[in-house]
Motif scaffolding. Structure first.
Motif, PDB file in Angstrom:
ATOM      1  N   ARG A 190      80.311  22.681-105.284  1.00  0.00           N
ATOM      2  CA  ARG A 190      79.657  23.917-104.852  1.00  0.00           C
ATOM      3  C   ARG A 190      78.197  23.960-105.305  1.00  0.00           C
ATOM      4  O   ARG A 190      77.801  23.319-106.281  1.00  0.00           O
ATOM      5  CB  ARG A 190      80.393  25.138-105.382  1.00  0.00           C
ATOM      6  CG  ARG A 190      80.327  25.309-106.866  1.00  0.00           C
ATOM      7  CD  ARG A 190      81.031  26.575-107.304  1.00  0.00           C
ATOM      8  NE  ARG A 190      81.249  26.560-108.742  1.00  0.00           N
ATOM      9  CZ  ARG A 190      81.116  27.608-109.529  1.00  0.00           C
ATOM     10  NH1 ARG A 190      80.776  28.764-109.022  1.00  0.00           N
ATOM     11  NH2 ARG A 190      81.350  27.513-110.809  1.00  0.00           N
ATOM     12  N   THR A 220      76.745  26.983-100.658  1.00  0.00           N
ATOM     13  CA  THR A 220      77.225  25.629-100.389  1.00  0.00           C
ATOM     14  C   THR A 220      77.100  25.295 -98.905  1.00  0.00           C
ATOM     15  O   THR A 220      76.673  24.196 -98.540  1.00  0.00           O
ATOM     16  CB  THR A 220      78.690  25.491-100.837  1.00  0.00           C
ATOM     17  OG1 THR A 220      78.794  25.808-102.227  1.00  0.00           O
ATOM     18  CG2 THR A 220      79.207  24.083-100.603  1.00  0.00           C
ATOM     19  N   GLN A 263      84.586  32.447-102.530  1.00  0.00           N
ATOM     20  CA  GLN A 263      84.666  31.878-103.876  1.00  0.00           C
ATOM     21  C   GLN A 263      85.631  32.670-104.743  1.00  0.00           C
ATOM     22  O   GLN A 263      86.186  32.147-105.704  1.00  0.00           O
ATOM     23  CB  GLN A 263      83.271  31.881-104.512  1.00  0.00           C
ATOM     24  CG  GLN A 263      83.225  31.253-105.895  1.00  0.00           C
ATOM     25  CD  GLN A 263      81.814  31.248-106.448  1.00  0.00           C
ATOM     26  OE1 GLN A 263      80.878  30.993-105.715  1.00  0.00           O
ATOM     27  NE2 GLN A 263      81.673  31.538-107.721  1.00  0.00           N
TER      28      GLN A 263
END
Length: 766
Positions: A190, A220, A263
């Motif tokens: 990431r 990312t 995330q």
């Protein structure tokens, strides 16, 4: 007589006598001692025991070459030193010649057999580089004060207005930026904000609040798009390629069963506040990566993302909110706020998924387009919410809305392009307002580049020249860019800046023009126009079926293929075969610079349509009588009859009657085998011959017929296989006169219209 004897003694003391009196040193160290004071380049020749090395010896003994060799310090190192040089420079073949500057750095490398004329050209080129190296440079002055940095609105004086592909100003800036960006990737793949950027402070330096999320998925995805813009692929061949592959794996791992990509691990509203932005950018990046290097796991993930985005659209207004629940209006969550920014991102993601082959409901585009049009301000530009329609619009919001409207358009679901033409004109008038400053600066910059690219080549280049110089001015010495708003952080700003600066290369499907977007989303002509008329095949026994398209803006030539498989393969095998055919089509489209592509591909089993098949997948592949070279993965059947191509002083080979592949050992979904199939299609369709050593593997020419993984054809300017009289482009044009030989190969990536691939109707279950 005494002078001649003295000269001979000097020669014997310093070097061994060589061809026609050329002085050959036996050690690179000794050669450097002579070369440095004389400022001469060093020609280091590494010979083997094969016929190619004997040929180079004859070349070096040629009298025509002697005046050229006299301008070098020549050396033939011993076995031990030769082995070290082979290992150091990773030399795969022999013989090899390395030209070093007198100060020690290598200037030129020539590997493998070559003609005397081509060898002389390489030496001349090395001499020119050496002359440039020793040119006197203007001395630096310490008395002259340093010139102030130009203002942001002043163009770089050294910049060509067209900004060529190898721009001397942009290229170093891009390399620095990409190097910095890759250095920010974490071990799990990431890209995330640095610690100091996650802490917000007030004017006197006191810490106000700590950002809970780092928006890692969006960062990312944006970083991955910047690397894909540079021509990288998810592959282990380079540091940047490995970074793309790690980013793909990270985003695949953050995709939930519902299709949400975030995330966050839980369902807390504070973590999911920006999840729709994250999911949309992740969808675009993963779709781009899948186009570049197909991954068997990605279609399922992309389908889940498309389902998620369509499911959470507000059916009443047609807009999207920040998070996964459009019905919530809790001011703490902000997930229910429907905005133009979230809607444009979701529509672009869905359009990208649709063009990748994922099924997307047409109603999602119709509702989204309706919502965007409801955000028109009083001056014709767009605002961020319908309730602000009485206000003046902004350039950033207008750019995002126009790009989303054009991307979600399709022939059967028009979005009313004429309805927004006035907004396009207004945007072209106000595009200087879209730069890397102000509110939503970098976000507006990205969509400004996309929208102006769709507005036409003139508008796209005008916008690029304006933003290019502003961005180059703002780049930091380490290669990064600062976020003007200090919200997204340096990675966010750098990823967008790099993507915008690389727009002219158009390596992303996002940067295709509007006509191309409509063309690639449309079904192939066969689905609408019925039968086509095939041209005359290259020779009487050929089975190839090629037809010329008349107009329509697509590829000039279409190809229909019939594939017949011996036996009854599994459903998984057939699906992998479909993936391999689509990948080979992309490579063939790239090889011909967008002029040829597959049109219809029909797959049969149990040897059905065997006499009509272009490609046969059969156990006869291992029969020496049928296929005399069973080590090849794919073999075009060739004969000694010369129809098209003649080699030097020997008969040539005809275009193949068919292509053979074995029933086992082929992983069709792997990029390597996609290139094998594309390579064999170049034999079968274009009459191109192998331009590499089939036994040793050495490459004789930098084209798809000579280098594995290379997706260009050689032309008369760069054809280096001395065994062949004509280049691959010349042979292709002899068969298809309306092909246009490009002045300079375009590396792409190219995005072809997908062919119709028909699999057997009753494939057995896995």
């Amino acid at each position: 007589m005494t002078r001649v004897a003295l000269c001979l003694l000097v020669i014997l003391a310093s070097a061994s006598a060589g061809e026609n009196g050329t002085r050959w040193h036996s050690s690179l160290k000794d050669a450097r001692k002579v070369a440095k004071p004389k400022r001469r380049p060093i020609l280091c020749v590494l010979l083997g025991s094969g016929s190619a090395s004997r040929g180079l010896k004859r070349t070096l003994a040629s009298r025509k070459l002697q005046p050229l060799l006299d301008r070098f310090v020549c050396v033939k190192p011993g076995a031990a030193e030769r082995a070290k040089l082979v290992k150091k420079y990773d030399l795969k073949g022999s013989p090899a010649s390395i030209v070093f500057a007198s100060i020690g750095s290598p200037l030129k490398l020539v590997v493998g057999p070559t003609s005397t004329a081509r060898y002389a050209e390489n030496l001349e080129h090395a001499l020119q580089k050496h002359v440039e190296l020793w040119k006197p440079r203007r001395p630096e002055t310490v008395t002259k004060p340093e010139a102030p940095k130009p203002a942001r609105n002043v163009l770089h004086r050294s910049h060509d207005s067209a900004c060529p592909k190898r721009c001397s100003v942009c290229e170093p800036a891009l390399k620095r930026g990409l190097r910095w960006l890759v250095s920010q990737q974490r071990g799990d793949g990431r890209f995330a904000k640095a610690h100091d950027e996650r802490v917000r402070k007030n004017a006197d330096g006191r810490e106000l609040t700590r950002s809970i999320d780092e928006i890692g998925v969006a960062l990312t995805a944006l970083s991955g798009l910047a690397l894909l813009s540079a021509g990288q692929e998810p592959a282990p061949d380079s540091k940047q390629g490995r970074a793309v592959a790690k980013a793909v794996r990270y985003l695949m791992g953050r995709t939930r069963e519902s299709g949400l990509v975030s995330q966050a691990d839980g369902n807390d509203h504070l973590f999911l506040a920006y999840s729709n932005f994250e999911t949309s950018f992740a969808a675009v990046f993963l779709a781009e990566a899948h186009r570049r290097s197909p991954n068997r796991e990605l279609p399922k993930i992309l389908t889940a993302i498309a389902s998620y985005l369509a499911r959470i659209q507000d059916p009443e207004s047609g807009g999207w909110g920040y998070g996964p629940e459009f019905r919530s209006h809790d001011p703490r969550t902000r997930r229910g706020w429907r905005l133009l920014a979230t809607t444009q991102c979701a529509l672009v993601a869905l359009a990208h998924l649709r063009d990748t082959g994922v099924a997307v409901p047409k109603v999602a585009f119709e509702r989204g387009a309706r919502y965007l049009r409801s955000c028109r301000g009083r001056d014709g530009l767009f605002v961020y919410e319908p309730r602000r329609r009485g206000e003046a619009g902004t350039a950033g919001a207008t750019a995002g809305a126009l790009f989303a409207l054009e991307r979600c358009a399709s022939p059967d679901a028009p979005t009313g392009a004429a309805d927004v033409e006035a907004a396009h004109r207004r945007l072209r008038e106000t595009f200087p307002a879209i730069d890397a400053t102000g509110e939503h600066a970098m976000f507006s910059l990205l969509f400004g580049a996309l929208a102006m690219n769709h507005a036409g080549p003139g508008a796209g280049m005008a916008f690029h020249r304006h933003t290019r110089d502003l961005l180059l001015h703002d780049q930091k010495p380490d290669g990064s860019w600062a976020d003007p708003e200090q919200k997204g952080g340096s990675i966010y700003a750098t990823a967008i800046a790099l993507t915008v600066l690389q727009r002219p290369a158009a390596r992303l499907a996002l940067f295709r023009d509007a006509a191309h977007a409509l063309k690639t989303s449309a079904p192939p002509p066969s689905a609408q126009a019925g039968e086509v008329r095939y041209g005359k095949p290259p020779h009487a026994k050929s089975r190839v079926k090629v037809f010329e398209r008349n107009g329509g803006g697509g590829p000039r030539y279409g190809i229909d293929l019939v594939i017949s498989v011996e036996g009854r393969p599994s459903g998984e095998y057939l699906e992998n075969l479909r993936t391999g055919v689509l990948g080979a089509n992309r490579i063939l489209f790239d090889v011909t610079d967008g002029q040829m592509s597959l049109h219809r591909v029909t797959v049969h089993q149990d040897k059905a349509a065997w006499d009509l098949a272009d490609i046969m997948i059969t156990k006869d592949f291992f029969d020496q009588a049928v296929n005399p070279h069973p080590w090849a993965h794919g073999m075009t059947r060739l004969s000694r009859i010369t129809d098209l191509r003649r080699g030097t002083k020997r008969p040539g080979r005809r275009i193949g009657d068919w292509i053979l592949f074995p029933p086992t050992g082929i992983q069709w979904e792997h990029p390597r085998f996609m290139y094998v199939l594309a390579h064999e299609l170049c034999h079968y369709l274009l009459g191109a011959r192998d331009e590499y050593n089939q036994r040793g593997g050495e490459s004789y020419c930098a084209c798809i017929q000579g280098l594995r993984g290379f997706s260009e054809l050689c032309d008369e300017t760069n054809h280096t296989d001395d065994r062949q009289d004509a280049s691959c482009w010349a042979l292709a044009k002899a068969l298809y006169p309306k092909l246009r030989v490009p002045e300079r190969a375009d590396p792409g990536p190219w995005d072809p219209p997908a062919p119709v691939v028909t699999l057997p109707a009753h494939a057995p279950a896995d």
